[in-house]
Design an enzyme around this catalytic site. Structure first.
Site, PDB file in Angstrom:
ATOM      1  N   CYS A  44       4.899 -12.480 -13.726  1.00  0.00           N
ATOM      2  CA  CYS A  44       4.856 -13.599 -12.783  1.00  0.00           C
ATOM      3  C   CYS A  44       5.051 -14.938 -13.495  1.00  0.00           C
ATOM      4  O   CYS A  44       4.203 -15.364 -14.282  1.00  0.00           O
ATOM      5  CB  CYS A  44       3.516 -13.574 -12.039  1.00  0.00           C
TER       6      CYS A  44
ATOM      7  N   CYS B 101       2.434 -17.691 -12.610  1.00  0.00           N
ATOM      8  CA  CYS B 101       1.128 -17.362 -13.215  1.00  0.00           C
ATOM      9  C   CYS B 101       1.010 -17.982 -14.607  1.00  0.00           C
ATOM     10  O   CYS B 101      -0.068 -18.426 -15.014  1.00  0.00           O
ATOM     11  CB  CYS B 101       0.952 -15.851 -13.327  1.00  0.00           C
TER      12      CYS B 101
END
Length: 305
Positions: free
Chosen positions: A50, A53
């Site tokens: 991600c 993230c």
């Protein structure tokens, strides 16, 4: 007294480990549910693949560390904890939950700006109890009232959460001095990192230790020094030594009075020794101390008279 403080880099890493940890389904109850009864816990659901993230995670960690123990953080890898993510209805990453008193109280999904992260934590910690600064202030008051042992314990607890808290470290060093362990205070002071050593509170403790050493040489000579001054009011060395003796006996106001009188009589004596000693005492007392304020005012009046 066993000290918990270590001036190297390891304590900061230890503190970060306590405040920020990797979690899992197996540790969720302990790390999040139970822990949130003592302090709010932020749970960051993330994944290695991600991109957002990787942006959000470091900002969250920075904000948690800046809160200095008011909030904690647990990071959950959704790929390794899919069942837990499903139970909490995590549909995308990053997703952040906030737990308090054993239950979720707030959440958001996606990467958000640092300003919103700070607001999120501020809302979470509002009314969460005393801050580290509050505990430092309490310990300072307890020390001022003469209970150095209790104050030291509070300062130590603050340093467990924030090893680089200069006021707490300075307070602990002052406690050691009050307990008669100036040698250990000096050893701890020698291990303080250079950046932290520049803090005004730490510098004031260093000055206090220097003053204590100097004053110790005159301790117990008060009566003899008074006799010398009675015979010759211009015995400047006797007056200077008497001021040090007063300081050693915790009669700081009397010490300031004698140094001001010495400065009034001969400001240039011994390379401006009276003024220099006064400045050290004022530094140790702190700018806001009533005696430091009045002493500075009296000294300024003399200097510009």
């Amino acid at each position: 007294m066993d000290m918990i403080f270590n001036s190297g880099a390891k304590p900061a890493a230890g503190a970060a480990k306590d405040l920020i940890k990797d979690g899992s389904a197996a540790t969720f109850v302990t790390d999040v549910i139970e822990a949130s009864r003592a302090a709010p816990v932020i749970v960051d659901f993330w994944a290695t693949w991600c991109g957002p993230c990787k942006q959000l995670g470091p900002m969250l960690e920075k904000a948690v560390l800046a809160a200095k123990g008011a909030v904690r953080m647990v990071k959950i890898d959704v790929d390794r904890n899919q069942e837990l993510a499903a139970q909490l209805r995590v549909q995308s990453v990053p997703t952040v939950y906030a737990f308090k008193d054993g239950r979720p109280v707030d959440a958001f999904a996606g990467a958000i700006p640092e300003s919103e992260i700070k607001a999120f934590i501020a809302k979470l910690t509002a009314g969460a109890g005393p801050s580290l600064d509050d505990y430092v202030a309490e310990a300072k008051q307890i020390l001022a009232e003469g209970d150095a042992q209790t104050a030291a314990g509070i300062f130590q607890q603050v340093l467990q959460h924030d090893p680089d808290n200069a006021p707490a470290l300075a307070g602990l060093l002052r406690c050691l001095m009050a307990l008669g362990d100036a040698e250990q205070a000096e050893q701890m002071l020698a291990r303080v990192p250079p950046a932290l050593a520049k803090h005004a509170d730490i510098q004031a403790v260093r000055t206090a230790l220097e003053l204590a050493k100097t004053a110790a040489t005159a301790s117990g000579e008060t009566a003899n020094l008074r006799r010398r001054l009675a015979q010759d009011a211009d015995d400047h060395q006797a007056r200077f030594d008497l001021a040090l003796a007063y300081y050693a006996a915790n009669e700081t106001e009397a010490a300031v009075d004698e140094l001001l009188e010495l400065y009034r009589r001969n400001r240039a004596w011994n390379e401006d020794a009276a003024r220099k000693q006064l400045v050290k005492i004022f530094e140790v007392l702190g700018f806001a101390h009533p005696l430091a304020k009045s002493g500075r005012s009296r000294l300024s009046t003399m200097m510009f008279a």
